[in-house]
Design a protein around this motif. Sequence first.
Motif, PDB file in Angstrom:
ATOM      1  N   SER A  81       1.371  -1.108  -0.363  1.00 47.85           N
ATOM      2  CA  SER A  81       0.163   0.187  -0.257  1.00 47.85           C
ATOM      3  C   SER A  81       0.932   0.864   0.057  1.00 47.85           C
ATOM      4  N   VAL A 140      -8.436   1.763   1.296  1.00 47.48           N
ATOM      5  CA  VAL A 140      -7.404   0.865   0.320  1.00 47.48           C
ATOM      6  C   VAL A 140      -8.191  -0.458   0.905  1.00 47.48           C
ATOM      7  N   ALA A 151      -8.485   0.217  -4.290  1.00 43.66           N
ATOM      8  CA  ALA A 151      -8.674   2.096  -4.496  1.00 43.66           C
ATOM      9  C   ALA A 151     -10.121   2.414  -4.260  1.00 43.66           C
ATOM     10  N   LEU A 153      -4.293  -1.441  -6.924  1.00 39.98           N
ATOM     11  CA  LEU A 153      -2.645  -1.037  -6.595  1.00 39.98           C
ATOM     12  C   LEU A 153      -1.723  -1.640  -7.467  1.00 39.98           C
ATOM     13  N   ASN A 154      -0.865  -1.039  -8.006  1.00 36.26           N
ATOM     14  CA  ASN A 154       0.848  -1.273  -8.641  1.00 36.26           C
ATOM     15  C   ASN A 154       0.038  -2.846  -9.730  1.00 36.26           C
TER      16      ASN A 154
END
Length: 512
Positions: A112, A157, A171, A365-366
């Motif tokens: 995160s 998140v 998110a 995320l990512n």
Amino acid sequence: MTAATTTLWGGPARPPCLLDSLVTTAREHPDRVAVVDGDRSFTYAGLHGWVGEVVALLRGHGVRPGDRVAVAGARSAEVVTAFLAVAAVGATYVPLDAEYPQRRLAHMLTDSGASVLLHTGAGPRFDSSAVPVAIPRPGAGAAYEVVACSPDLPVYVIYTSGSTGWPKGVAIPHSCLDGMAEWQRAHSPRPDLRTAQFAPLNFDVSFQEVLGTLCGGGTLVIVPEELRQDPFELLDWLAEHRVERLFLPNVALTMLAVAASAEDSLEHLSLVEVNTAGEQLVCTPPIRELFERLPGCRLTNHYGQSESAMVSSHVLTGPPSSWPALPPIGVPLPGCELLLDPADPDVPDVGELLVAGLPLSLGYLNQPELNERRYVEVPRTPHGHTRAFRTGDLVRFADGVAWFLSRTDHDVKIRGYRVNPLEVDAWLLEQPGVAAAVCVVVEAGEGARSLRAAVTPKAGAELDVPGLLKALEGVLPEHAVPQSIAVRPALPRTPSGKVDRKAVAEDLARAR
């Protein structure tokens, strides 16, 4: 996909910012009880002042809008306060449930990119670059100004099961949560209901419990952890605390209904609304009996994902004896548009469900490749949307209502939590001596299911099944750990050479 020919629309929505709703409620009802946690209770004025103290603490550590702040601990008034403070400064809340394994929490914290780690008690037992800060006890209170809201500002998140062995973060922005909080306030029989906080921190229903209650002037009552698995004690607790609204996954609702069937009378209960979510609602005989004995309480089926939170709902009406065994997931919330991507053009009302509009999250995320597959551009819809989330759920539209049919991928729901069995496979294959592994769902009766696994050993290896289970418990949440692991000399295969999951599930069901 081609342009959607069949869509469901929840109507227009202009929800207020949830931060403004929280501040307004605290100002209008300062002496009303906002949160009850054991023998402690906090008025709206007291909670508001405590949030202000944590806001000052966060700003003192340089937290600004858009930063991420992790919060570790058990469900409590402290964690509720920390969440509200993180949202008030415009940062993004990352819940780290104390019930999760430490290795999993460490991954979530690192992935995160949280800069600050608020915590209760002694804090997590792992190293991190995040600055650890203990959540302060309530003091004299402090005034504060909330950040200016914007629809795309992420509020939290949350991590959900993935196929790589590690969970993936999603998110969720204000546009999604503002709409959900306002809908829950307006949709319930009353906006100020006494509501049990039952859901774990890493289950997105917890936000519905907290925000749907505190934005409407209700009272949030924290359920003691030991009661979450004991429906008989929970029933007594609900009566003692005069709980009026409850959010439960289907399996927990069934267990509560079975416990209630042993009671001579249910007149001591104050329930007026029960909401179920997380998996397909099954109207079992105990559930029908429960609501026949609670004529003043309604049952509502909710539907959503971590990637889109609250999407649709259906209120069951009429005598419980007339309810369908598998109720629909209902109609979309205001500001939500549901689309279908039919697998067969000749059956345009059945296909994968896509969600557009207010409930849509910002993405993983990512995970750029996964975002590209799941968050897709679509031809402009009848209500002007061009981006949608592929849910992986096969549904049917009929008479303006959506019905869930099945999943189109490997994800399953266990006790309301989404689990990808491939994540379990991945961790089993990491263990020494395991040559092949597969985790499957075994149906154990109406509305009941469990995870079970089968493994084959490498040549000459002897597998320690208790050791394998202990290894999984170190990285997976409790609901994702298989109930059993069977050792087999070989796993059945399909003609193409893939593991035949259906045959494995049938074999493990016979072996129970």
